[in-house]
Motif scaffolding. Structure first.
Motif, PDB file in Angstrom:
ATOM      1  N   ILE A   1       0.840  -1.184   0.000  1.00 21.89           N
ATOM      2  CA  ILE A   1       0.000   0.000   0.000  1.00 21.89           C
ATOM      3  C   ILE A   1       0.879   1.238   0.000  1.00 21.89           C
ATOM      4  CG2 ILE A   1      -1.840  -1.246   1.214  1.00 21.89           C
ATOM      5  CD1 ILE A   1      -1.230   0.518   3.681  1.00 21.89           C
ATOM      6  N   SER A   2       0.352   2.312  -0.564  1.00 18.47           N
ATOM      7  CA  SER A   2       1.109   3.550  -0.675  1.00 18.47           C
ATOM      8  C   SER A   2       0.231   4.737  -0.316  1.00 18.47           C
ATOM      9  CB  SER A   2       1.616   3.747  -2.111  1.00 18.47           C
ATOM     10  OG  SER A   2       2.453   2.695  -2.509  1.00 18.47           O
ATOM     11  N   LEU A   3       0.889   5.778   0.139  1.00 15.82           N
ATOM     12  CA  LEU A   3       0.249   7.074   0.344  1.00 15.82           C
ATOM     13  C   LEU A   3       1.089   8.100  -0.392  1.00 15.82           C
ATOM     14  CD1 LEU A   3      -1.958   8.792   1.842  1.00 15.82           C
ATOM     15  CD2 LEU A   3      -0.186   9.235   3.569  1.00 15.82           C
ATOM     16  N   PHE A   4       0.446   8.849  -1.275  1.00 15.58           N
ATOM     17  CA  PHE A   4       1.127   9.914  -2.002  1.00 15.58           C
ATOM     18  C   PHE A   4       0.624  11.261  -1.487  1.00 15.58           C
ATOM     19  CE2 PHE A   4       3.185   7.214  -5.029  1.00 15.58           C
ATOM     20  CZ  PHE A   4       2.331   6.144  -5.195  1.00 15.58           C
ATOM     21  N   ILE A   5       1.568  12.166  -1.271  1.00 11.53           N
ATOM     22  CA  ILE A   5       1.220  13.526  -0.861  1.00 11.53           C
ATOM     23  C   ILE A   5       1.735  14.465  -1.946  1.00 11.53           C
ATOM     24  CG2 ILE A   5       1.367  15.290   0.930  1.00 11.53           C
ATOM     25  CD1 ILE A   5       2.247  13.104   2.899  1.00 11.53           C
ATOM     26  N   ARG A   6       0.803  15.173  -2.573  1.00 14.85           N
ATOM     27  CA  ARG A   6       1.211  16.130  -3.619  1.00 14.85           C
ATOM     28  C   ARG A   6       1.442  17.498  -2.989  1.00 14.85           C
ATOM     29  NH1 ARG A   6      -2.812  13.372  -5.675  1.00 14.85           N
ATOM     30  NH2 ARG A   6      -4.368  14.935  -5.138  1.00 14.85           N
ATOM     31  N   ASP A   7       2.289  18.282  -3.639  1.00 17.02           N
ATOM     32  CA  ASP A   7       2.537  19.658  -3.193  1.00 17.02           C
ATOM     33  C   ASP A   7       2.767  19.691  -1.670  1.00 17.02           C
ATOM     34  OD1 ASP A   7       0.629  22.766  -3.077  1.00 17.02           O
ATOM     35  OD2 ASP A   7       2.797  22.429  -3.288  1.00 17.02           O
ATOM     36  N   SER A   8       3.739  18.930  -1.227  1.00 22.82           N
ATOM     37  CA  SER A   8       3.957  18.782   0.222  1.00 22.82           C
ATOM     38  C   SER A   8       4.285  20.134   0.866  1.00 22.82           C
ATOM     39  CB  SER A   8       5.073  17.771   0.485  1.00 22.82           C
ATOM     40  OG  SER A   8       6.253  18.133  -0.204  1.00 22.82           O
ATOM     41  N   GLN A   9       3.818  20.277   2.084  1.00 25.06           N
ATOM     42  CA  GLN A   9       3.972  21.507   2.858  1.00 25.06           C
ATOM     43  C   GLN A   9       4.748  21.213   4.142  1.00 25.06           C
ATOM     44  OE1 GLN A   9       2.563  24.493   1.625  1.00 25.06           O
ATOM     45  NE2 GLN A   9       2.290  23.147  -0.163  1.00 25.06           N
ATOM     46  N   PRO A  10       5.396  22.205   4.717  1.00 33.76           N
ATOM     47  CA  PRO A  10       6.068  21.987   6.007  1.00 33.76           C
ATOM     48  C   PRO A  10       5.119  21.458   7.082  1.00 33.76           C
ATOM     49  CG  PRO A  10       6.836  24.033   5.041  1.00 33.76           C
ATOM     50  CD  PRO A  10       5.735  23.537   4.146  1.00 33.76           C
ATOM     51  N   SER A  11       3.852  21.831   6.996  1.00 33.69           N
ATOM     52  CA  SER A  11       2.870  21.338   7.975  1.00 33.69           C
ATOM     53  C   SER A  11       2.585  19.849   7.817  1.00 33.69           C
ATOM     54  CB  SER A  11       1.553  22.119   7.855  1.00 33.69           C
ATOM     55  OG  SER A  11       1.047  22.024   6.534  1.00 33.69           O
ATOM     56  N   ASP A  12       3.030  19.259   6.714  1.00 39.03           N
ATOM     57  CA  ASP A  12       2.891  17.807   6.533  1.00 39.03           C
ATOM     58  C   ASP A  12       3.964  17.038   7.300  1.00 39.03           C
ATOM     59  OD1 ASP A  12       2.075  18.313   3.027  1.00 39.03           O
ATOM     60  OD2 ASP A  12       0.718  18.093   4.742  1.00 39.03           O
ATOM     61  N   SER A  13       4.920  17.749   7.868  1.00 37.18           N
ATOM     62  CA  SER A  13       5.986  17.088   8.623  1.00 37.18           C
ATOM     63  C   SER A  13       5.395  16.384   9.837  1.00 37.18           C
ATOM     64  CB  SER A  13       7.036  18.114   9.075  1.00 37.18           C
ATOM     65  OG  SER A  13       7.641  18.726   7.953  1.00 37.18           O
ATOM     66  N   ALA A  14       5.516  15.086   9.866  1.00 34.62           N
ATOM     67  CA  ALA A  14       4.888  14.256  10.903  1.00 34.62           C
ATOM     68  C   ALA A  14       5.347  12.818  10.675  1.00 34.62           C
ATOM     69  CB  ALA A  14       3.363  14.330  10.817  1.00 34.62           C
ATOM     70  N   THR A  15       4.869  11.937  11.510  1.00 37.95           N
ATOM     71  CA  THR A  15       5.077  10.505  11.277  1.00 37.95           C
ATOM     72  C   THR A  15       3.808   9.929  10.669  1.00 37.95           C
ATOM     73  OG1 THR A  15       6.660  10.282  13.085  1.00 37.95           O
ATOM     74  CG2 THR A  15       5.560   8.276  12.352  1.00 37.95           C
TER      75      THR A  15
END
Lengths: 112, 113
Positions: A72-86
């Protein structure tokens, strides 16, 4: 062999990059697949919930399930600093009370 | 939006002491869970609870652990005689249907000295 394998990272990407996070699993009985985001010292927060093979999109997030490959995969487009997490993948083995089996989590850092 | 709440946010205790961690699940949910996350490690299932009894428990959930739903809103985890290795984040979760999403609380950080 672990039931769920996930690269712990850390993964560092520049802001705006496409992020790909992955989990593999060994038990073909898993049927439900989730992605959770966890900020430091907080509880897991659901991002995506999928059942079947294929893609599911929600805003900048796309979850992909390939049951034939147990991947399984998760893709995040246009990543932002607020996406920084585990980012934790979780799966349900349909027995008992459908407890979640979690991956170890991948630590993501999006650099501004 | 309804949410799972947990108290306290941080509990410090001496080894051998009893602690009770409290959770208020989402009000119309029927299935309740406790998970544990040792610092830097993965989230691990402890126990599930449905219809006022334990449905399933892991090998971690030994005789020193117990759960209770003392009234219509609270769901508690008791650790009778804490050990150093019980230091972890403890998350409560609840769901309405067993195959539905589990909603997690913010966690209680337990520190055993």
């Amino acid at each position: 062999q672990k039931e769920v394998e996930q690269d712990p990272g850390p993964l560092s990407v520049p802001e705006g990059a496409i992020v790909s996070l992955n989990c593999t699993y060994s038990n073909s009985a898993f049927q439900y697949f989730m992605w959770y985001r966890q900020y430091s010292r907080k509880g897991p927060e659901l991002l995506m919930y999928t059942y079947s093979s294929g893609n599911k999109e929600d805003g900048r997030f796309t979850a992909q399930v390939d049951k034939s490959s147990k991947y399984i995969s998760l893709f995040i487009r246009d990543s932002q600093p607020s996406d920084s997490a585990t980012y934790l993948c979780a799966m349900i083995r349909p027995s008992g009370t459908y407890k979640y089996i979690f991956g170890t989590g991948t630590r993501l850092k999006v650099l501004a | 939006e309804p949410e799972v709440t947990q108290t306290p946010s941080h509990q410090v205790t001496q080894m051998g002491q009893e602690v009770i961690l409290r959770c208020v699940p989402i009000s119309n949910h029927l299935y309740f869970y406790w998970y544990r996350q040792i610092l830097g490690q993965k989230v691990e299932f402890l126990v599930s609870f449905y219809n006022n009894e334990i449905s399933e428990k892991s090998e971690i959930f030994d005789d020193q652990f117990s759960v209770e739903r003392p009234d219509g809103s609270n769901f508690t985890l008791k650790i009778r005689s804490t050990k150093l290795e019980d230091s972890a984040m403890y998350f409560c979760a609840s769901t309405g249907e067993v195959t539905d999403t589990q909603y997690f609380g913010p966690g209680t950080r337990l520190t055993v000295l």
